[in-house]
Design a protein around this motif. Structure first.
Motif, short mmCIF file in Angstrom:
data_model
loop_
_atom_site.label_atom_id
_atom_site.label_comp_id
_atom_site.label_asym_id
_atom_site.label_seq_id
_atom_site.Cartn_x
_atom_site.Cartn_y
_atom_site.Cartn_z
N THR A 27 0.81 -1.22 0.00
CA THR A 27 0.00 0.00 0.00
C THR A 27 0.84 1.27 0.00
O THR A 27 0.31 2.36 0.06
N GLN A 50 -19.45 2.78 3.67
CA GLN A 50 -19.65 2.53 2.24
C GLN A 50 -18.68 3.37 1.41
O GLN A 50 -18.16 2.91 0.39
N LYS A 53 -15.13 1.91 1.89
CA LYS A 53 -15.00 0.66 1.14
C LYS A 53 -14.83 0.93 -0.35
O LYS A 53 -13.97 0.32 -1.02
N ALA A 54 -15.63 1.85 -0.89
CA ALA A 54 -15.52 2.18 -2.32
C ALA A 54 -14.16 2.79 -2.65
O ALA A 54 -13.58 2.51 -3.70
N GLN A 56 -11.36 2.25 -1.04
CA GLN A 56 -10.37 1.17 -0.96
C GLN A 56 -10.43 0.26 -2.19
O GLN A 56 -9.40 -0.17 -2.71
N GLN A 57 -11.65 -0.01 -2.66
CA GLN A 57 -11.81 -0.84 -3.85
C GLN A 57 -11.25 -0.16 -5.09
O GLN A 57 -10.85 -0.82 -6.05
N ALA A 58 -11.20 1.18 -5.05
CA ALA A 58 -10.65 1.94 -6.18
C ALA A 58 -9.13 2.06 -6.09
O ALA A 58 -8.50 2.69 -6.94
N GLY A 59 -8.54 1.47 -5.04
CA GLY A 59 -7.10 1.46 -4.91
C GLY A 59 -6.54 2.39 -3.88
O GLY A 59 -5.31 2.53 -3.75
#
Length: 416
Positions: A27, A50, A53-54, A56-59
């Motif tokens: 990271t 939410q 999380k979004a 983190q999912q985007a990097g």
């Protein structure tokens, strides 16, 4: 003294350094964003997860700095910006709360996202009016909140013999009387100045309609503020004090919502973020509780919301994290997921609204009628003006202040 300097001085003791995070090798190069916010209640906490999380999912790497209370959270944010230790992003409301920071050149703009998504045409005018300054956008709107919903307990209504939703102030007071007679707290209220401001705005909007509301708050018209219609609003507002329980002073808004959830109280007048508490308690709109955007079809829909602002920086890694977060927050799927838990509605108009609940559906339908759109008081008033008015309303609510003095004091507070 400007709001920036005042808050910087007042909250020095609250300042915290950015939380330390041991980055793993995987990271180290990921965009890292420390985000300050005040989403700490049950429904709010679930909603902000939410966003994290979004991101983190985007990097990205999300560093959460949650500070209970909007005033404290904003104060810490501004003090850190002024002190040269800004977060990557911070939550504010859709209002003039961050105008001083913009004018001081302390925020990065988000024009690239705004142009890509055509915000000039997509966003409601009351939102554009506060996030676009001198031709530039300085905040990314996440949602739309409506500040003055009427929430009610279905079991409380049944126990009190209330057969239908009130459709006028006269019917509202009649329903409150029935709740009182049934031994139920008629109006769940948190005795804090900002909550009194919300309650007053609701009465002004429902009694005076959009015309009186805008003349009072947007135009600050002295004849209106000193006139008989505004006086009647103040009298109705004070009358509501007789329907509030003795435990009200100092109560948090979500604790007032809990009284409605449990059926101990009949009504609460509060923003649609309260719906997040109902959702968190596994209650369903239309089944366990009801929601009214107003007492009539012409009542203005008072728009507020949550935005992220991005403190000024030339650091490439930080700018990269800011741009990533701005894009994540702007996505339709995230806005729907957030609003389902927060109680709001998405600010974007191209979302799949079918996933949202009954109350959100009502709000989305009302938002299609631009004639009903208006901003909350903080959209039109500076923080100093709004604060001065809140002080008068709270004093009027809690003391024997004559209505004439309250009216003149509000007119004077909004004169300049």
């Amino acid at each position: 003294m400007s709001t920036v300097r005042t808050l910087a001085a007042a909250c020095a003791w609250l300042c915290v350094s950015a939380p330390a995070l041991a980055a793993s090798a995987s990271t180290t190069q990921a965009p890292r964003a420390e985000v300050i916010h005040w989403w700490t209640s049950g429904g709010e906490s679930a909603a902000v997860k939410q966003v994290a999380k979004a991101f983190q999912q985007a990097g990205g790497v999300w560093i959460d700095t949650a500070i209970a209370g909007g005033d404290q959270s904003r104060a810490v944010t501004i003090n850190r910006i002024v002190g040269g230790n800004p977060p990557t992003a911070a939550q504010f409301n859709t209002s003039k709360q961050f105008l001083d920071v913009i004018e001081a050149g302390m925020l990065n703009d988000v024009d690239l996202v705004a142009r890509a998504q055509n915000w000039d045409q997509m966003l409601p005018p009351p939102i554009i009016d506060v996030i676009k300054v001198d031709g530039h956008y300085y905040a990314v709107p996440l949602n739309i909140h409506m500040q003055t919903w009427f929430w009610y307990s279905k079991p409380a209504f049944k126990k009190a013999g209330i057969e239908k939703e009130p459709a006028s102030m006269l019917e509202f007071f009649a329903a409150l009387d029935k709740l009182k007679a049934a031994g139920i707290i008629p109006l769940a209220h948190g005795g804090q100045s900002w909550q009194e401001n919300v309650l007053f705005s609701a009465i002004l909007a429902n009694m005076g309609g959009k015309e009186l509301y805008l003349k009072a708050f947007r135009d600050r018209d002295q004849a209106t503020l000193l006139g008989p219609a505004f006086r009647n609003v103040l009298l109705a507002f004070k009358r509501l004090k007789s329907y509030v329980d003795p435990g009200s002073p100092g109560r948090n808004w979500n604790d007032a919502t809990a009284l409605v959830i449990s059926g101990k109280a009949g009504f609460q007048v509060m923003g649609d973020w309260a719906k997040g508490e109902f959702t968190n308690a596994r209650q369903v709109a239309g089944q366990h509780y009801g929601c009214m955007a107003g007492l009539g079809p012409a009542t203005p829909y008072l728009i507020q919301g949550d935005v992220f602002v991005f403190p000024k920086t030339d650091d490439g890694k930080t700018v990269r994290a800011q741009q990533l977060l701005a894009n994540v927050v702007s996505q339709p799927v995230l806005q729907v997921g957030f609003s389902k838990l927060k109680g709001s509605i998405p600010v974007r108009t191209d979302v799949n609204a079918a996933e949202l609940d009954l109350c959100a559906q009502k709000g989305i339908e009302i938002m299609k009628d631009r004639d009903r759109q208006a901003g909350v008081s903080e959209v039109y008033l500076t923080p100093d003006q709004n604060g001065a008015m809140q002080d008068v309303l709270t004093a009027y609510w809690n003391t024997n202040m004559p209505v004439e003095k309250a009216q003149k004091s509000i007119a004077n507070a909004l004169k300049y």
